[in-house]
Design a protein around this motif. Structure first.
Motif, PDB file in Angstrom:
ATOM      1  N   THR A   1     -10.932 -13.555   4.245  1.00  0.00           N
ATOM      2  CA  THR A   1     -12.397 -13.657   4.291  1.00  0.00           C
ATOM      3  C   THR A   1     -12.905 -15.039   3.901  1.00  0.00           C
ATOM      4  O   THR A   1     -14.084 -15.351   4.139  1.00  0.00           O
ATOM      5  CB  THR A   1     -13.045 -12.616   3.340  1.00  0.00           C
ATOM      6  OG1 THR A   1     -12.606 -12.852   1.997  1.00  0.00           O
ATOM      7  CG2 THR A   1     -12.695 -11.205   3.762  1.00  0.00           C
TER       8      THR A   1
ATOM      9  N   ARG B   1       0.907 -10.791   5.394  1.00  0.00           N
ATOM     10  CA  ARG B   1       1.071  -9.639   6.298  1.00  0.00           C
ATOM     11  C   ARG B   1       2.453  -9.649   6.949  1.00  0.00           C
ATOM     12  O   ARG B   1       3.066  -8.600   7.159  1.00  0.00           O
ATOM     13  CB  ARG B   1      -0.029  -9.657   7.358  1.00  0.00           C
ATOM     14  CG  ARG B   1      -1.426  -9.423   6.784  1.00  0.00           C
ATOM     15  CD  ARG B   1      -2.457  -9.259   7.877  1.00  0.00           C
ATOM     16  NE  ARG B   1      -3.796  -9.077   7.330  1.00  0.00           N
ATOM     17  CZ  ARG B   1      -4.772  -9.958   7.440  1.00  0.00           C
ATOM     18  NH1 ARG B   1      -4.580 -11.106   8.083  1.00  0.00           N
ATOM     19  NH2 ARG B   1      -5.962  -9.704   6.916  1.00  0.00           N
TER      20      ARG B   1
ATOM     21  N   ASN C   1      -6.830   5.420  -6.619  1.00  0.00           N
ATOM     22  CA  ASN C   1      -8.051   5.948  -6.012  1.00  0.00           C
ATOM     23  C   ASN C   1      -7.861   7.356  -5.452  1.00  0.00           C
ATOM     24  O   ASN C   1      -8.755   7.873  -4.776  1.00  0.00           O
ATOM     25  CB  ASN C   1      -8.525   5.008  -4.893  1.00  0.00           C
ATOM     26  CG  ASN C   1      -9.005   3.678  -5.431  1.00  0.00           C
ATOM     27  OD1 ASN C   1      -9.634   3.617  -6.483  1.00  0.00           O
ATOM     28  ND2 ASN C   1      -8.708   2.603  -4.709  1.00  0.00           N
TER      29      ASN C   1
ATOM     30  N   ASP D   1      -6.412  -9.329   3.100  1.00  0.00           N
ATOM     31  CA  ASP D   1      -7.767  -9.232   3.659  1.00  0.00           C
ATOM     32  C   ASP D   1      -8.748 -10.099   2.875  1.00  0.00           C
ATOM     33  O   ASP D   1      -9.610 -10.756   3.460  1.00  0.00           O
ATOM     34  CB  ASP D   1      -8.241  -7.773   3.634  1.00  0.00           C
ATOM     35  CG  ASP D   1      -7.484  -6.889   4.622  1.00  0.00           C
ATOM     36  OD1 ASP D   1      -6.834  -7.439   5.531  1.00  0.00           O
ATOM     37  OD2 ASP D   1      -7.544  -5.652   4.468  1.00  0.00           O
ATOM     38  N   ALA D   2      -8.614 -10.088   1.538  1.00  0.00           N
ATOM     39  CA  ALA D   2      -9.518 -10.883   0.704  1.00  0.00           C
ATOM     40  C   ALA D   2      -9.337 -12.370   0.959  1.00  0.00           C
ATOM     41  O   ALA D   2     -10.316 -13.130   1.053  1.00  0.00           O
ATOM     42  CB  ALA D   2      -9.281 -10.552  -0.772  1.00  0.00           C
TER      43      ALA D   2
ATOM     44  N   ILE E   1      -3.766  -3.092  -6.892  1.00  0.00           N
ATOM     45  CA  ILE E   1      -4.226  -3.811  -5.707  1.00  0.00           C
ATOM     46  C   ILE E   1      -3.057  -3.902  -4.733  1.00  0.00           C
ATOM     47  O   ILE E   1      -1.945  -4.260  -5.121  1.00  0.00           O
ATOM     48  CB  ILE E   1      -4.720  -5.231  -6.065  1.00  0.00           C
ATOM     49  CG1 ILE E   1      -5.887  -5.162  -7.064  1.00  0.00           C
ATOM     50  CG2 ILE E   1      -5.136  -5.992  -4.806  1.00  0.00           C
ATOM     51  CD1 ILE E   1      -6.315  -6.520  -7.582  1.00  0.00           C
ATOM     52  N   SER E   2      -3.314  -3.574  -3.480  1.00  0.00           N
ATOM     53  CA  SER E   2      -2.241  -3.657  -2.486  1.00  0.00           C
ATOM     54  C   SER E   2      -2.159  -5.074  -1.910  1.00  0.00           C
ATOM     55  O   SER E   2      -3.151  -5.820  -1.903  1.00  0.00           O
ATOM     56  CB  SER E   2      -2.482  -2.657  -1.353  1.00  0.00           C
ATOM     57  OG  SER E   2      -3.565  -3.065  -0.535  1.00  0.00           O
TER      58      SER E   2
ATOM     59  N   GLU F   1      -1.920  -5.642   1.132  1.00  0.00           N
ATOM     60  CA  GLU F   1      -2.792  -5.614   2.299  1.00  0.00           C
ATOM     61  C   GLU F   1      -4.226  -5.986   1.922  1.00  0.00           C
ATOM     62  O   GLU F   1      -4.892  -6.766   2.631  1.00  0.00           O
ATOM     63  CB  GLU F   1      -2.752  -4.227   2.946  1.00  0.00           C
ATOM     64  CG  GLU F   1      -1.445  -3.894   3.659  1.00  0.00           C
ATOM     65  CD  GLU F   1      -0.367  -3.336   2.736  1.00  0.00           C
ATOM     66  OE1 GLU F   1       0.642  -2.829   3.247  1.00  0.00           O
ATOM     67  OE2 GLU F   1      -0.516  -3.402   1.491  1.00  0.00           O
ATOM     68  N   GLN F   2      -4.709  -5.450   0.789  1.00  0.00           N
ATOM     69  CA  GLN F   2      -6.049  -5.809   0.310  1.00  0.00           C
ATOM     70  C   GLN F   2      -6.121  -7.292  -0.055  1.00  0.00           C
ATOM     71  O   GLN F   2      -7.123  -7.961   0.207  1.00  0.00           O
ATOM     72  CB  GLN F   2      -6.406  -4.956  -0.904  1.00  0.00           C
ATOM     73  CG  GLN F   2      -6.650  -3.485  -0.590  1.00  0.00           C
ATOM     74  CD  GLN F   2      -6.826  -2.669  -1.854  1.00  0.00           C
ATOM     75  OE1 GLN F   2      -6.093  -2.843  -2.830  1.00  0.00           O
ATOM     76  NE2 GLN F   2      -7.788  -1.757  -1.840  1.00  0.00           N
TER      77      GLN F   2
ATOM     78  N   ALA G   1       0.822  -1.207   0.000  1.00  0.00           N
ATOM     79  CA  ALA G   1       0.000   0.000   0.000  1.00  0.00           C
ATOM     80  C   ALA G   1       0.856   1.257   0.000  1.00  0.00           C
ATOM     81  O   ALA G   1       0.449   2.302  -0.508  1.00  0.00           O
ATOM     82  CB  ALA G   1      -0.923  -0.008   1.219  1.00  0.00           C
TER      83      ALA G   1
END
Length: 204
Positions: free
Chosen positions: A35, A49, A151, A31-32, A24-25, A27-28, A9
């Motif tokens: 989930t 991470r 973004n 997280d994905a 896309i980081s 970190e993202q 990021a």
């Protein structure tokens, strides 16, 4: 066919903003994966991470005397002639320190950035900022144009290109960039209808 950049990021994706369809980081990504809910996915997310944390700790600044000197010149000129930008005294800088940010008295996650090698000065509204420029905005009088980097929404002013050795930027070019930065600050301060969202008072 689409081309996507996957990077930490903290990576300056704006350097390659015209080369990729999406950014896309890691970190993202972590997280994905998390989930999915399985033990395996949790383990994979944890590994990503952990790798990110190692990469952060492994960075070692190698000071560049010429870049540090250039930042010092910018600070002296900004302090004397452009005090509203509130540039902080710079410390040692590395050879890749090509981006000078001015926080001024802007709300959180809104900055003014002189991207030296890109020859632009940006009023940057980061993804988590409380405000964004309205979609249709007349920037003609300001001499600016709207843009995006990932973004992050930008109001951008083009300035003169630096020398091949960018740390040899002239005092005249420094004044030009700082004048552009001040114009962007004034525009933000005096044109509240140009920005959607609620303004948040920044800390000193």
């Amino acid at each position: 066919m689409h081309c996507c950049l996957i990077a930490p990021a903290a990576y300056d994706a704006s350097r390659s903003e015209n080369c990729f369809d999406a950014v896309i980081s890691y970190e993202q990504l972590a997280d994905a994966i998390a989930t999915q809910g399985s033990d395996r996915s949790q383990h994979r997310a944890k590994l990503i991470r952990y790798a990110i944390s190692l990469a952060r700790r492994s960075y070692v600044l190698i000071p560049s005397d010429e870049v540090t000197h250039m930042w010092g010149r910018v600070y002296e000129i900004a302090s004397a002639s452009y005090p509203d930008l509130k540039m902080k005294p710079p410390g040692k800088k590395g050879s890749e320190s090509i981006w000078i940010s001015f926080k001024a008295r802007l709300p959180p996650n809104i900055t003014i950035d002189w991207k030296i090698t890109k020859s632009v000065v940006d009023l940057s509204f980061w993804p988590s900022s409380s405000q964004k420029p309205v979609p249709v905005l007349d920037l003609t009088e300001l001499g600016a144009f709207a843009d995006k980097a990932g973004n992050t929404v930008l109001i951008r002013i083009a300035v003169s290109s630096p020398p091949v050795k960018w740390a040899d930027v002239t005092d005249s070019q420094i004044h030009e960039a700082l004048t552009a930065a001040t114009s962007l600050l004034r525009f933000y301060q005096t044109t509240p209808t140009a920005f959607a969202g609620s303004a948040v008072t920044s800390t000193k």
